[in-house]
Design a protein around this motif. Sequence first.
Motif, PDB file in Angstrom:
ATOM      1  N   LEU A 179     -34.958  43.650  -8.825  1.00  0.00           N
ATOM      2  CA  LEU A 179     -36.164  43.150  -8.171  1.00  0.00           C
ATOM      3  C   LEU A 179     -36.028  43.499  -6.701  1.00  0.00           C
ATOM      4  CD1 LEU A 179     -35.753  41.439 -10.801  1.00  0.00           C
ATOM      5  CD2 LEU A 179     -36.944  39.570  -9.638  1.00  0.00           C
ATOM      6  N   ASP A 180     -36.948  44.304  -6.201  1.00  0.00           N
ATOM      7  CA  ASP A 180     -36.811  44.869  -4.864  1.00  0.00           C
ATOM      8  C   ASP A 180     -37.973  44.447  -3.972  1.00  0.00           C
ATOM      9  OD1 ASP A 180     -36.166  46.345  -2.648  1.00  0.00           O
ATOM     10  OD2 ASP A 180     -36.528  48.301  -3.556  1.00  0.00           O
ATOM     11  N   SER A 181     -37.691  43.537  -3.025  1.00  0.00           N
ATOM     12  CA  SER A 181     -38.643  43.127  -1.982  1.00  0.00           C
ATOM     13  C   SER A 181     -39.988  42.700  -2.556  1.00  0.00           C
ATOM     14  CB  SER A 181     -38.840  44.260  -0.969  1.00  0.00           C
ATOM     15  OG  SER A 181     -37.618  44.595  -0.352  1.00  0.00           O
ATOM     16  N   LEU A 182     -39.947  41.783  -3.516  1.00  0.00           N
ATOM     17  CA  LEU A 182     -41.187  41.314  -4.130  1.00  0.00           C
ATOM     18  C   LEU A 182     -41.907  40.323  -3.223  1.00  0.00           C
ATOM     19  CD1 LEU A 182     -40.153  40.681  -7.859  1.00  0.00           C
ATOM     20  CD2 LEU A 182     -41.128  42.751  -6.841  1.00  0.00           C
ATOM     21  N   ASN A 183     -43.205  40.534  -3.073  1.00  0.00           N
ATOM     22  CA  ASN A 183     -44.061  39.609  -2.341  1.00  0.00           C
ATOM     23  C   ASN A 183     -45.246  39.237  -3.223  1.00  0.00           C
ATOM     24  OD1 ASN A 183     -43.226  39.354   0.701  1.00  0.00           O
ATOM     25  ND2 ASN A 183     -42.906  41.501   0.154  1.00  0.00           N
TER      26      ASN A 183
ATOM     27  N   ASP B  19     -53.526  31.423   0.862  1.00  0.00           N
ATOM     28  CA  ASP B  19     -52.636  31.196   2.007  1.00  0.00           C
ATOM     29  C   ASP B  19     -51.206  30.842   1.582  1.00  0.00           C
ATOM     30  OD1 ASP B  19     -54.719  31.637   3.782  1.00  0.00           O
ATOM     31  OD2 ASP B  19     -55.311  29.515   3.826  1.00  0.00           O
ATOM     32  N   LEU B  20     -50.994  30.636   0.298  1.00  0.00           N
ATOM     33  CA  LEU B  20     -49.669  30.266  -0.188  1.00  0.00           C
ATOM     34  C   LEU B  20     -48.851  31.504  -0.522  1.00  0.00           C
ATOM     35  CD1 LEU B  20     -47.584  28.194  -1.233  1.00  0.00           C
ATOM     36  CD2 LEU B  20     -48.718  28.347  -3.469  1.00  0.00           C
ATOM     37  N   ARG B  21     -47.712  31.661   0.144  1.00  0.00           N
ATOM     38  CA  ARG B  21     -46.807  32.773  -0.155  1.00  0.00           C
ATOM     39  C   ARG B  21     -45.794  32.320  -1.197  1.00  0.00           C
ATOM     40  NH1 ARG B  21     -44.383  36.322   4.506  1.00  0.00           N
ATOM     41  NH2 ARG B  21     -43.899  37.526   2.625  1.00  0.00           N
ATOM     42  N   ALA B  22     -45.975  32.797  -2.411  1.00  0.00           N
ATOM     43  CA  ALA B  22     -45.109  32.376  -3.518  1.00  0.00           C
ATOM     44  C   ALA B  22     -43.777  33.105  -3.500  1.00  0.00           C
ATOM     45  CB  ALA B  22     -45.818  32.607  -4.849  1.00  0.00           C
ATOM     46  N   LEU B  23     -43.786  34.382  -3.097  1.00  0.00           N
ATOM     47  CA  LEU B  23     -42.554  35.165  -2.976  1.00  0.00           C
ATOM     48  C   LEU B  23     -42.543  35.867  -1.628  1.00  0.00           C
ATOM     49  CD1 LEU B  23     -42.207  36.877  -6.504  1.00  0.00           C
ATOM     50  CD2 LEU B  23     -41.138  34.756  -5.698  1.00  0.00           C
TER      51      LEU B  23
END
Length: 311
Positions: free
Chosen positions: A6-10, A15-19
């Motif tokens: 898993l590479d730099s998952l966003n 407005d909610l940043r889950a990853l």
Amino acid sequence: MSALTLDSLNKSYGDLRALRDLSMEVPAGEIVGFVGSNGAGKSTAMRIVLGVLEADSGQVRWGGAPVDLAVRRRIGYMPEERGLYPRMKVSDQLVYLARLHGLDTASARAAMEQWTEALGIADRRGDEILKLSLGNQQRVQLAAALVHSPEILVLDEPFSGLDPVAVDVMSGVLRAQADAGVPVLFSSHQLELVESLCDRVGIIKSGAMVKFGRIEELRRTDDRRWVVDGPPPQSWVSAVPSAHVVSTDGRRSVVEVRGASADTVDQDLLRSAMAAGPVHEFSLLRPSLTELYRHVVTTDSVATARETVSA
């Protein structure tokens, strides 16, 4: 042998940043534990691996290549929420799921028999799912994840609700899969189980990976503590610079040394203690995963609170 990366998952929901730039690797033949509080992002990351969700950025790779539909068909997935047909018999359900993965009827039935036997639910093959205990339903769910001989295992809270015997059975199955070369990723809140079973552990908070590595690597700290069963510490600890007593009952003591000297001071401590009297135990005390987790999460929360106050 291939690894799941898993590479730099966003991933954001409004407005909610889950990853947040989440990265980790699950090597072939290893069990990796994924720990964090509810809502930390564990299930989101797993669903991105499965293709149920799409990352805003970042990539999931298998053997260095992006994971596609063909690879996902070779993943054994166990969701946290039970995804079984409640009025379907155990044997029929597992055969049906194996057939969906491409096995012929004879192979599907053989796989069903293999995994119900291995997981201790062979005598429940004729029961409907809804008539099983929650623990046995959980065993069926794991059988469903294994019935097509997956090359990767991704399990969301597989030990939830299990009694100690069932935990031992499922732990043995997961270790056997890893020993056969399958990378195993699972999430859990049972930190003692994670510590005893996993080769590596990732600690996630607010969507970010705050610690990742082998258990022994994570347990190493700049400060070292030793358990000393011997003379009262007041008679010998002061002779060792930077050492201080954390706790003592007069005989059994925990002594801490902080900073760079901690790696080389153990023999000084032992000599000083032995000069004061007989020593029956002298052992390095490393933090458990539970203590490490509590420290990491608390430290991160305090830092966030300070930043908020400063702002």
